[in-house]
Enzyme design. Structure first.
Site: not given
Ligand code: PMP
Length: 445
Positions: A163, A240, A243, A266, A404
């Site tokens: 991401h 990270d 997910q 999430k 993203c």
């Molecule tokens: N890493 C991953 C794998 C994600 O899916 C996301 C959110 N789509 C993020 C980071 C960023 O998360 P946040 O916008 O809640 O900070």
């Protein structure tokens, strides 16, 4: 078409689907206790659905089908009530004020920290820093640990799958420290190319930043093995978990992760709250990245002493109600048998793959053997945004765009895709509605 029975069969075969009874009695079959040999109760999504009010609304005249869980999850009433209860009766700032409500709010906040520590398998609540979410946690590590530990010629390895939140903060700190961000390529099926990973690791590698589950392809890489390999080069590993946390149990110590980050929203909790786990020796050495209240021991114009971690890294008033909601969400989720939930989701994913395979012109992107219930796809002849708009008219919420994760899509020569991301409260019937709506779209030309 897959029935709930075949779902259960697929679930039993799913990765991570372990039968505690089988484990307990490995090698023996006590005939006197046949009930102990029965399979564990399967997870039924209704058990979760009934708690989540937003799932019962309609959209565009149709019952909502929420398949955008990768973007954010809906909240069970336990979370909503905890947050409302906090503002209704418990509201106070924390760590200061010698009154009852300050004490109660502080206790709730610290109970949230302890719950997150348990949830992640951390050794102590002191290893948990509250942040706004995954993005802020990665930036915190980049700016605090990164600035102190990265220098010219150092490498930060980042799989192409990541991401943007796990790419851009490293680019920013690499620019400042003259380190390099080194991409680790993907294989055609969406797995990380582990040979390329091993090749790129070297004594110059200071950090590997990788997700435990991809938000676009669903890939679940072998994080523990990749971490062990990185540690052979004395590199640190940031995982990270944005997910991952909602889909399967996490144990940061089994992974041997140096840093682990996730977002509450999430995980059925409010937006604006998340957590960073770090090994205690790393946290202890991390300088503040923001200054302000709550993070100091004493301040004068001659000398300021900081509070111990984790408070040193939590400047200003935090999202106290968010922590209360996160505590409720973790309690809610862990109230289910998580292995059974993971097995149910694996069966649901298999059902979705079969259902989507029946849609003419639909191509699923990526096919990693270990994955969470996320399916990104394209539909021949239709722009992903048009697909999402069509589905929305049928009350089905999916996401279209680059998710993203532009480098991951670029790997497939794409700049946009549709993504259906499933959660424990989704059902095979909802997946069938998705497939039926897509078939209608194809028929409509
Ligand atoms: N890493 C991953 C794998 C994600 O899916 C996301 C959110 N789509 C993020 C980071 C960023 O998360 P946040 O916008 O809640 O900070």
């Amino acid at each position: 078409m897959t029935t709930p029975d075949s779902l259960a069969a697929a679930a039993a075969k799913a990765p991570g689907a372990t039968d505690p009874t089988a484990r307990q009695f490995a090698g023996e079959r006590p005939a006197f206790a046949p009930e102990l040999l029965a399979p564990p109760p399967a997870f039924a999504p209704e058990a979760a659905r009934r708690d989540v009010p937003a799932l019962h609304r309609s959209v565009n005249g149709q019952p909502l089908v929420w398949l955008d869980n990768g973007a954010t999850t809906h909240k069970p009433r336990q979370v909503i009530e905890a947050v409302a209860g906090f503002y209704g009766a418990g509201n106070s700032n924390i760590h200061r004020g010698a009154h009852t409500m300050a004490r109660e709010a502080t206790e709730a906040y610290e109970a949230g920290r302890a719950a997150v520590a348990r949830f992640l398998g951390a050794a102590s609540p002191d290893e948990i820093v509250f942040v706004r979410g995954t993005t802020e946690a990665v930036n915190l590590v980049a700016q605090s640990w990164g600035r102190a530990n990265l220098g010219p010629g150092d490498d930060i390895l980042v799989p192409v799958l990541e991401h943007h939140s796990n790419i851009v903060p490293w680019q920013l700190v690499a620019k400042e420290t003259r380190a390099r961000v080194v991409p680790v390529p993907l294989r055609p099926d969406g797995q990380i190319d582990l040979d390329a990973y091993a090749d790129r690791l070297s004594v110059r590698t200071r950090l590997v930043a990788l997700s435990q589950a991809s938000n676009v392809l669903g890939t679940v890489p072998p994080v523990a093995e990749m971490t062990a390999l990185a540690h052979r080069y004395r590199a640190r590993v940031l995982v990270d978990g944005a997910q991952a946390v909602a889909h399967f149990p996490v144990d940061v110590r089994a992974l041997d992760a140096d840093f682990y980050v996730f977002s509450g929203h999430k995980l059925f909790a409010p937006t604006g709250i998340g957590a960073l786990y770090a090994k205690p020796e790393l946290l202890a050495a991390m300088a503040p990245w923001q200054g302000g209240g709550n993070m100091i021991e004493s301040v004068s114009f001659d000398r300021t002493d900081y509070a111990p971690v984790p408070h040193r890294l939590e400047a200003g008033t935090g999202h106290i109600a968010g922590v209360v909601g996160l505590l409720a969400a973790v309690t809610w989720l862990t109230g289910f048998d998580r292995e059974a939930v993971a097995a149910y989701e694996a069966g649901l994913l298999e059902h979705a793959r079969q259902a989507l395979a029946g849609v003419p012109g639909l191509d699923v992107i990526g096919d990693a053997p270990e994955r969470i219930a996320v399916l990104a796809f394209t539909l021949a002849g239709h722009d992903p945004a048009a697909v999402a708009a069509w589905l929305d008219r049928d009350g089905i919420a999916v996401r279209a765009g680059h998710h993203c994760a532009q480098p991951a899509l670029a790997h497939y020569g794409l700049d946009s895709a549709v993504r259906a991301s499933l959660a424990l409260y989704n059902t095979p019937e909802e997946v069938d509605r998705l497939a039926a709506s897509l078939r209608r779209m194809q028929r409509s030309g």
